[in-house]
Design an enzyme around this catalytic site. Structure first.
Site, PDB file in Angstrom:
ATOM      1  N   ASN A 113       0.806  -1.221   0.000  1.00 23.84           N
ATOM      2  CA  ASN A 113       0.000   0.000   0.000  1.00 23.84           C
ATOM      3  C   ASN A 113       0.847   1.283   0.000  1.00 23.84           C
ATOM      4  O   ASN A 113       0.398   2.306  -0.507  1.00 23.84           O
ATOM      5  CB  ASN A 113      -0.912  -0.032   1.238  1.00 23.84           C
ATOM      6  CG  ASN A 113      -1.475   1.333   1.578  1.00 23.84           C
ATOM      7  OD1 ASN A 113      -2.379   1.828   0.906  1.00 23.84           O
ATOM      8  ND2 ASN A 113      -0.902   1.970   2.597  1.00 23.84           N
ATOM      9  N   SER A 168      -4.007   3.469  -8.366  1.00 22.91           N
ATOM     10  CA  SER A 168      -4.693   4.765  -8.337  1.00 22.91           C
ATOM     11  C   SER A 168      -5.409   4.988  -9.666  1.00 22.91           C
ATOM     12  O   SER A 168      -4.997   4.435 -10.693  1.00 22.91           O
ATOM     13  CB  SER A 168      -3.670   5.888  -8.143  1.00 22.91           C
ATOM     14  OG  SER A 168      -4.251   7.137  -8.442  1.00 22.91           O
ATOM     15  N   TYR A 182       4.352   9.679 -11.241  1.00 22.39           N
ATOM     16  CA  TYR A 182       3.483   8.926 -10.316  1.00 22.39           C
ATOM     17  C   TYR A 182       2.465   8.106 -11.113  1.00 22.39           C
ATOM     18  O   TYR A 182       2.254   6.921 -10.854  1.00 22.39           O
ATOM     19  CB  TYR A 182       2.790   9.919  -9.378  1.00 22.39           C
ATOM     20  CG  TYR A 182       1.755   9.325  -8.449  1.00 22.39           C
ATOM     21  CD1 TYR A 182       2.110   8.379  -7.486  1.00 22.39           C
ATOM     22  CD2 TYR A 182       0.415   9.722  -8.530  1.00 22.39           C
ATOM     23  CE1 TYR A 182       1.147   7.837  -6.640  1.00 22.39           C
ATOM     24  CE2 TYR A 182      -0.545   9.192  -7.675  1.00 22.39           C
ATOM     25  CZ  TYR A 182      -0.175   8.255  -6.743  1.00 22.39           C
ATOM     26  OH  TYR A 182      -1.124   7.722  -5.900  1.00 22.39           O
ATOM     27  N   ALA A 183       1.870   8.738 -12.119  1.00 22.56           N
ATOM     28  CA  ALA A 183       0.874   8.045 -12.947  1.00 22.56           C
ATOM     29  C   ALA A 183       1.534   6.898 -13.717  1.00 22.56           C
ATOM     30  O   ALA A 183       0.955   5.806 -13.842  1.00 22.56           O
ATOM     31  CB  ALA A 183       0.234   9.043 -13.912  1.00 22.56           C
ATOM     32  N   LYS A 186       2.144   3.984 -11.346  1.00 20.62           N
ATOM     33  CA  LYS A 186       0.918   3.234 -11.002  1.00 20.62           C
ATOM     34  C   LYS A 186       0.437   2.418 -12.208  1.00 20.62           C
ATOM     35  O   LYS A 186      -0.079   1.306 -12.042  1.00 20.62           O
ATOM     36  CB  LYS A 186      -0.180   4.190 -10.522  1.00 20.62           C
ATOM     37  CG  LYS A 186       0.105   4.831  -9.153  1.00 20.62           C
ATOM     38  CD  LYS A 186       0.179   3.818  -8.021  1.00 20.62           C
ATOM     39  CE  LYS A 186       0.142   4.481  -6.659  1.00 20.62           C
ATOM     40  NZ  LYS A 186       0.347   3.552  -5.539  1.00 20.62           N
TER      41      LYS A 186
HETATM   42  P1  NDP Z   1      -0.841   8.611   3.134  1.00 17.70           P
HETATM   43  O1  NDP Z   1       0.177   9.652   2.806  1.00 17.70           O
HETATM   44  O2  NDP Z   1      -1.866   8.914   4.153  1.00 17.70           O
HETATM   45  O3  NDP Z   1      -0.140   7.241   3.488  1.00 17.70           O
HETATM   46  C1  NDP Z   1       0.972   6.801   2.767  1.00 17.70           C
HETATM   47  C2  NDP Z   1       1.695   5.763   3.586  1.00 17.70           C
HETATM   48  O4  NDP Z   1       2.851   5.327   2.844  1.00 17.70           O
HETATM   49  C3  NDP Z   1       2.191   6.328   4.898  1.00 17.70           C
HETATM   50  O5  NDP Z   1       1.996   5.386   5.915  1.00 17.70           O
HETATM   51  C4  NDP Z   1       3.677   6.549   4.640  1.00 17.70           C
HETATM   52  O6  NDP Z   1       4.402   6.370   5.839  1.00 17.70           O
HETATM   53  C5  NDP Z   1       3.974   5.395   3.689  1.00 17.70           C
HETATM   54  N1  NDP Z   1       5.223   5.629   2.957  1.00 17.70           N
HETATM   55  C6  NDP Z   1       5.497   6.588   2.051  1.00 17.70           C
HETATM   56  N2  NDP Z   1       6.785   6.481   1.646  1.00 17.70           N
HETATM   57  C7  NDP Z   1       7.323   5.451   2.325  1.00 17.70           C
HETATM   58  C8  NDP Z   1       8.603   4.848   2.361  1.00 17.70           C
HETATM   59  N3  NDP Z   1       9.628   5.287   1.595  1.00 17.70           N
HETATM   60  N4  NDP Z   1       8.813   3.795   3.189  1.00 17.70           N
HETATM   61  C9  NDP Z   1       7.810   3.330   3.969  1.00 17.70           C
HETATM   62  N5  NDP Z   1       6.572   3.849   3.976  1.00 17.70           N
HETATM   63  C10 NDP Z   1       6.340   4.893   3.165  1.00 17.70           C
HETATM   64  O7  NDP Z   1      -1.544   8.301   1.720  1.00 17.70           O
HETATM   65  P2  NDP Z   1      -2.676   7.235   1.322  1.00 17.70           P
HETATM   66  O8  NDP Z   1      -3.114   6.458   2.479  1.00 17.70           O
HETATM   67  O9  NDP Z   1      -3.662   7.978   0.531  1.00 17.70           O
HETATM   68  O10 NDP Z   1      -1.845   6.312   0.325  1.00 17.70           O
HETATM   69  C11 NDP Z   1      -1.919   4.902   0.342  1.00 17.70           C
HETATM   70  C12 NDP Z   1      -1.870   4.401  -1.082  1.00 17.70           C
HETATM   71  O11 NDP Z   1      -3.035   4.843  -1.764  1.00 17.70           O
HETATM   72  C13 NDP Z   1      -0.688   4.901  -1.893  1.00 17.70           C
HETATM   73  O12 NDP Z   1      -0.157   3.860  -2.667  1.00 17.70           O
HETATM   74  C14 NDP Z   1      -1.312   5.955  -2.794  1.00 17.70           C
HETATM   75  O13 NDP Z   1      -0.580   6.095  -3.988  1.00 17.70           O
HETATM   76  C15 NDP Z   1      -2.680   5.355  -3.022  1.00 17.70           C
HETATM   77  N6  NDP Z   1      -3.703   6.289  -3.466  1.00 17.70           N
HETATM   78  C16 NDP Z   1      -4.154   7.313  -2.672  1.00 17.70           C
HETATM   79  C17 NDP Z   1      -5.131   8.174  -3.125  1.00 17.70           C
HETATM   80  C18 NDP Z   1      -5.669   9.297  -2.306  1.00 17.70           C
HETATM   81  O14 NDP Z   1      -6.418  10.138  -2.842  1.00 17.70           O
HETATM   82  N7  NDP Z   1      -5.360   9.390  -1.029  1.00 17.70           N
HETATM   83  C19 NDP Z   1      -5.707   8.041  -4.474  1.00 17.70           C
HETATM   84  C20 NDP Z   1      -5.206   6.915  -5.198  1.00 17.70           C
HETATM   85  C21 NDP Z   1      -4.242   6.086  -4.708  1.00 17.70           C
HETATM   86  P3  NDP Z   1       5.626   7.292   6.355  1.00 17.70           P
HETATM   87  O15 NDP Z   1       5.365   8.687   5.890  1.00 17.70           O
HETATM   88  O16 NDP Z   1       5.559   7.087   7.826  1.00 17.70           O
HETATM   89  O17 NDP Z   1       6.831   6.677   5.742  1.00 17.70           O
END
Ligand code: NDP
Length: 299
Positions: A113, A168, A182-183, A186
């Protein structure tokens, strides 16, 4: 009915209880990116539904918030494994796998995720974004998924397990001119999901994918937007039916519930290498729908 049956069978009414077994009881799940947003919500739902859960992210404070949220919901500490790690590093990935096996012995489900639209520090969008941003974006949204899949595969072969990837709506077919890398990442993840699904089903491992639209999480703040700005954007999109027809931004649990469905073999065993779209209708709208033809004729 109960009264009749219990009388016939001579069962005292008070001695019968109907206990429903939690559906992920005895299963172990690794959820990357569970220190926030969709991953946090999925971790909570899996844990409440009986799973052993490895939660992870780089930010220790936010990860602790996830841990506390799950503990407060009544889940025992013994069902939780909390690992601060960067999922784009080999060390971080190894730590995730090893600590999960050390604590729970097996791995049944991997949820890839973690993801983000990594911002260019110079505020550049589109074609001119630096190639370094491209590399970072691919490393997080695609390469880390590939590496985690390879590392967890032997354990999923053992348990006939499941992988759920998180893509996404930016994967297409519509264009995403502001966040091209990013696109692209995905879109590649979606083809990777289809192809690994067929490669891994021979070992009994199912791979599927969920495709969220706009969901109110830390996503926009991770792109460098202040909290208030992110809120304003989510509200704007929700108020404009041509952006989100259902009229509301998605909640993390809207996506987390689909992740659990795809990870639940009792419910989704015949779904292989597919994506489930949850976007409040966003991708069904064409630009021309934003305008009223009668207004154009009258002008
Ligand atoms: P958040 O930013 O709320 O959560 C993203 C999570 O990814 C966080 O827990 C962050 O943790 C973790 N993360 C990011 N980079 C790293 C890294 N290098 N190592 C470990 N963990 C990492 O976003 P979302 O919950 O929205 O995103 C979850 C997924 O959903 C993603 O894949 C996103 O692309 C996808 N998505 C989200 C959409 C939206 O509108 N929100 C739409 C479409 C897809 P930390 O910062 O602690 O490392």
């Amino acid at each position: 009915y109960f009264f009749i049956f219990s009388s016939v069978l001579s069962i005292p009414r008070t001695s019968v209880s109907f206990e429903v077994m939690p559906r992920f009881s005895g299963k172990t799940v690794i959820i990357t990116g569970s220190s926030n947003g969709i991953g946090r919500s999925a971790a909570l739902l899996f844990a409440q539904d009986g799973a052993n859960v490895t939660i992870t992210g780089r930010n220790a404070e936010r990860l602790e918030e996830t841990r506390q949220l799950i503990l407060k919901s009544g889940v025992s500490e013994s069902h939780l494994n909390s690992v601060v790690a960067d999922v784009t590093t080999s060390d971080g990935q190894d730590k995730l796998v090893k600590s999960t096996l050390d604590k729970f012995g097996k791995i049944h489900i991997l949820v890839n995720n973690a993801g983000a639209a990594i911002p260019d520090p110079n505020g550049i969008f589109g074609t001119d974004q630096g190639v370094n941003i491209y590399h970072k974006t691919m490393q997080l949204n695609l390469q880390a998924v590939i590496e985690m899949t390879q590392k967890v595969k032997p354990y999923l072969m053992d348990t006939k397990g499941e992988i759920v990837n998180v893509s996404s709506i930016v994967a297409g077919p519509q264009a995403s001119p502001k966040s091209i890398y990013y696109a692209t990442a995905k879109a590649a993840l979606e083809q990777y999901t289809r192809s690994t699904a067929i490669d891994l089903i021979q070992h009994g491992i199912r791979v599927n994918l969920v495709r969220p639209g706009i969901v109110e999480t830390g996503f926009m703040t991770a792109m460098g937007m202040p909290d208030q700005g992110a809120k304003k954007c989510y509200n704007f999109l929700a108020e404009h039916k041509e952006c989100i027809p259902v009229g509301v931004a998605g909640k993390p649990e809207d996506i987390a519930n689909i992740i659990l469905f795809l990870a639940d073999r009792n419910l989704s065993s015949y779904i292989i290498g597919q994506s489930i779209l949850a976007d409040g209708g966003s991708t069904l709208v064409m630009g021309m729908h934003a305008h009223n033809m009668m207004d154009i004729l009258r002008s």
